[in-house]
Design an enzyme around this catalytic site. Structure first.
Site, PDB file in Angstrom:
ATOM      1  N   ASN A   1      -3.535 -12.528  15.897  1.00  0.00           N
ATOM      2  CA  ASN A   1      -4.459 -11.394  15.994  1.00  0.00           C
ATOM      3  C   ASN A   1      -5.046 -11.348  17.403  1.00  0.00           C
ATOM      4  O   ASN A   1      -5.211 -12.391  18.028  1.00  0.00           O
ATOM      5  CB  ASN A   1      -5.592 -11.581  14.953  1.00  0.00           C
ATOM      6  CG  ASN A   1      -6.297 -10.287  14.629  1.00  0.00           C
ATOM      7  OD1 ASN A   1      -6.880  -9.645  15.503  1.00  0.00           O
ATOM      8  ND2 ASN A   1      -6.244  -9.890  13.372  1.00  0.00           N
TER       9      ASN A   1
ATOM     10  N   CYS B   1       2.788  14.578 -12.331  1.00  0.00           N
ATOM     11  CA  CYS B   1       3.716  13.869 -13.225  1.00  0.00           C
ATOM     12  C   CYS B   1       4.319  12.612 -12.591  1.00  0.00           C
ATOM     13  O   CYS B   1       5.026  11.861 -13.255  1.00  0.00           O
ATOM     14  CB  CYS B   1       4.834  14.811 -13.702  1.00  0.00           C
ATOM     15  SG  CYS B   1       6.092  15.172 -12.450  1.00  0.00           S
TER      16      CYS B   1
ATOM     17  N   CYS C   1       5.992  20.249  -7.000  1.00  0.00           N
ATOM     18  CA  CYS C   1       6.990  19.464  -7.736  1.00  0.00           C
ATOM     19  C   CYS C   1       8.004  20.405  -8.393  1.00  0.00           C
ATOM     20  O   CYS C   1       7.617  21.405  -9.008  1.00  0.00           O
ATOM     21  CB  CYS C   1       6.266  18.652  -8.800  1.00  0.00           C
ATOM     22  SG  CYS C   1       7.347  17.775  -9.928  1.00  0.00           S
TER      23      CYS C   1
ATOM     24  N   CYS D   1       7.341  20.071 -12.533  1.00  0.00           N
ATOM     25  CA  CYS D   1       6.144  20.546 -13.242  1.00  0.00           C
ATOM     26  C   CYS D   1       5.270  21.469 -12.404  1.00  0.00           C
ATOM     27  O   CYS D   1       4.210  21.892 -12.856  1.00  0.00           O
ATOM     28  CB  CYS D   1       5.335  19.367 -13.740  1.00  0.00           C
ATOM     29  SG  CYS D   1       4.411  18.538 -12.431  1.00  0.00           S
TER      30      CYS D   1
ATOM     31  N   HIS E   1       0.815  -1.224   0.000  1.00  0.00           N
ATOM     32  CA  HIS E   1       0.000   0.000   0.000  1.00  0.00           C
ATOM     33  C   HIS E   1       0.844   1.267   0.000  1.00  0.00           C
ATOM     34  O   HIS E   1       0.396   2.319   0.454  1.00  0.00           O
ATOM     35  CB  HIS E   1      -0.977  -0.021   1.191  1.00  0.00           C
ATOM     36  CG  HIS E   1      -2.056  -1.051   1.041  1.00  0.00           C
ATOM     37  ND1 HIS E   1      -2.861  -1.475   2.071  1.00  0.00           N
ATOM     38  CD2 HIS E   1      -2.472  -1.742  -0.067  1.00  0.00           C
ATOM     39  CE1 HIS E   1      -3.717  -2.394   1.619  1.00  0.00           C
ATOM     40  NE2 HIS E   1      -3.494  -2.567   0.339  1.00  0.00           N
TER      41      HIS E   1
END
Ligand code: OAD
Length: 256
Positions: free
Chosen positions: A223, A132, A157, A160, A121
């Protein structure tokens, strides 16, 4: 500690040639990082993912989204790896091959000493341009103490001038292809998989333990809540990862 882990599970780990450790938010819970779906404390119980965790949310309100992820990055920066992260590093030294696959966007496995962690992830620590895609190098390392609701204008950025976004996977986005490919490959070829601290509800990451099971590996869920198992070869260990992982390590590979 002796006896905390059933012998069958201890043996699966002891004789494993390729052990996969698949982790979710629960492995970092004892480091003080909130999970997502636990009643009261889970992030998605307190915050609305539709406002914070999708490309549409970022387009709508980039400062809200960037501020929230910087708050999370600050929490991670202040946290330390816990005994579960450390036990995984030790396990890697005892079995012929160990692969760490995580759904977590923190860097606690790496800071504990795990090498080549597969992040399904993404990562809070790898922001990139929303326009970009270029990696953003100007990450602030000494974050100030900021509340979760503080809006922060994202940086721009250098190439760009697009807005910089967190390097995490949002709802509606594809998982990083190479990471998913490597994770599936490890799941198909391992002989034992430990699934630690995950609710196992977010696809396609939740397929990883299933793929291991389908390919004949033993799967052990660790768990605080019991996990339903489907038959022989699948086990549920109920308790905190920070206690059970060191116990499993000690029982499978006793040092004294
Ligand atoms: P969840 O919050 O859904 O589940 C955390 C799991 O950890 C629960 O099953 C808890 O019972 C368990 N748990 C809590 N503390 C524990 C402890 N100390 N020891 C062992 N288990 C413990 O988190 P994930 O399964 O990681 O995705 O969630 C999957 C994905 O949903 C996340 O990666 C995130 C989220 O939306 C993205 O951001 C793309």
């Amino acid at each position: 500690m002796k006896g905390l882990i059933p012998d069958q599970i201890t043996k699966e780990v002891q004789y494993s040639c390729h052990l996969v450790v698949f982790t979710g938010a629960g492995v970092s819970a004892e480091s003080g990082i909130p999970t997502f779906r636990e009643a009261q404390t889970g992030l998605w119980e307190r915050f609305d993912p539709e406002e914070l965790a999708s490309p549409a949310a970022f387009r709508r309100d980039p400062a809200l989204v960037w501020g929230w992820y910087e708050w999370r990055r600050m929490q991670v920066q202040k946290a330390r790896p816990n005994p579960a992260h450390l036990a995984i590093v030790e396990l890697a030294q005892r079995v012929p091959k160990l692969t760490v696959i995580t759904q977590n966007v923190d860097d606690l496995h790496e800071r504990a000493g795990s090498a080549e962690v597969i992040h399904l992830h993404g990562s809070l620590h790898e922001p990139r341009c929303f326009a970009c895609g270029r990696a953003y190098a100007g990450v602030v390392t000494d974050l100030k103490d900021q509340p979760s609701s503080e809006r922060l204008e994202p940086p721009r950025c250098a190439r760009c001038n697009g807005r910089v976004r967190p390097g995490v996977v949002w709802f509606g986005e594809y998982l990083p292809q190479q990471a998913m490919r490597s994770a599936l490959d490890a799941a198909r070829h391992c002989d034992c998989l430990l699934s630690i601290g995950t609710s196992g509800v977010v696809m396609p990451a939740a397929r990883i333990p299933e793929v291991a099971l389908e390919n004949g590996a033993a799967v052990v869920h660790v768990n605080v809540q019991p996990v339903e198992v489907s038959g022989p070869g699948e086990y549920s260990l109920v308790g905190r990862a920070g206690e059970l992982l060191p116990a499993l390590l000690q029982q499978a590979f006793p040092t004294s």
